[in-house]
Design an enzyme around this catalytic site. Structure first.
Site: not given
Ligand code: IDP
Ligand code: MG
Length: 144
Positions: A106, A109, A120, A43, A3
């Site tokens: 975080n 992914h 995805e 998402y 990310k």
């Protein structure tokens, strides 16, 4: 996917290295800045959640490294290497456990099922950007 925070913090090499050392195979990789519409589609399961708009801002805030990772039980294994969603709860030794502190930053992914992985992958890669190749080391990674 590494990310935007993972890219900004210089963790790309470390994260890729962990996947490679595990024995997993990279079959596609690219840097991109995710367009807002693609992020919303990626998402979409979280559309109704209160954190949705901040999640979209986060994931579109800078370039990411997207990858397709192949290997035996790849989804389960990568999710384990990544660790729990909240880095504060992720075990030390996992990527989020070692490199994160906040749920909203975080670092990585990882697809959570074969169905979501297929969905995805199509959002980020054309067929010709995904490589089917043999590695000699696989004879030493897998029991035949
Ligand atoms: P996952 O990334 O471990 O699969 P999901 O529940 O699918 O976790 O959530 C997707 C992403 O949304 C998380 O990685 C995190 O960046 C963000 N997120 C999840 N829950 C929260 C929250 O409560 N507040 C802020 N961001 C969240
Ligand atoms: Mg998820």
């Amino acid at each position: 996917m590494v990310k935007p925070d993972g890219v900004q913090r210089g963790l790309v090499g470390e994260i890729i290295s962990r996947l490679e050392k595990k024995g997993l195979k990279i079959i596609a990789i690219k840097m991109l800045k995710i367009p807002k519409e693609v992020a919303e589609e990626h998402y979409r399961e979280h559309k109704a959640k209160p954190f949705f708009s901040s999640l979209i801002s986060y994931i579109t805030s800078g370039p990411v490294i997207s990858m397709v990772i192949e290997g035996k039980n790849a989804i389960k294994v990568v999710r384990k290497l990544v660790g729990a969603t909240n880095p504060a709860e992720a075990e030390p030794g996992t990527i989020r456990g070692d490199f994160g502190l906040d749920l909203g930053k975080n670092v990585v992914h990882a697809s959570d099922s074969l169905v979501s992985a297929e969905r995805e992958i199509k959002l980020f890669f054309k067929d010709e950007e995904i490589f089917d190749y043999e590695r000699d080391i696989d004879a030493w990674v897998y029991e035949r």
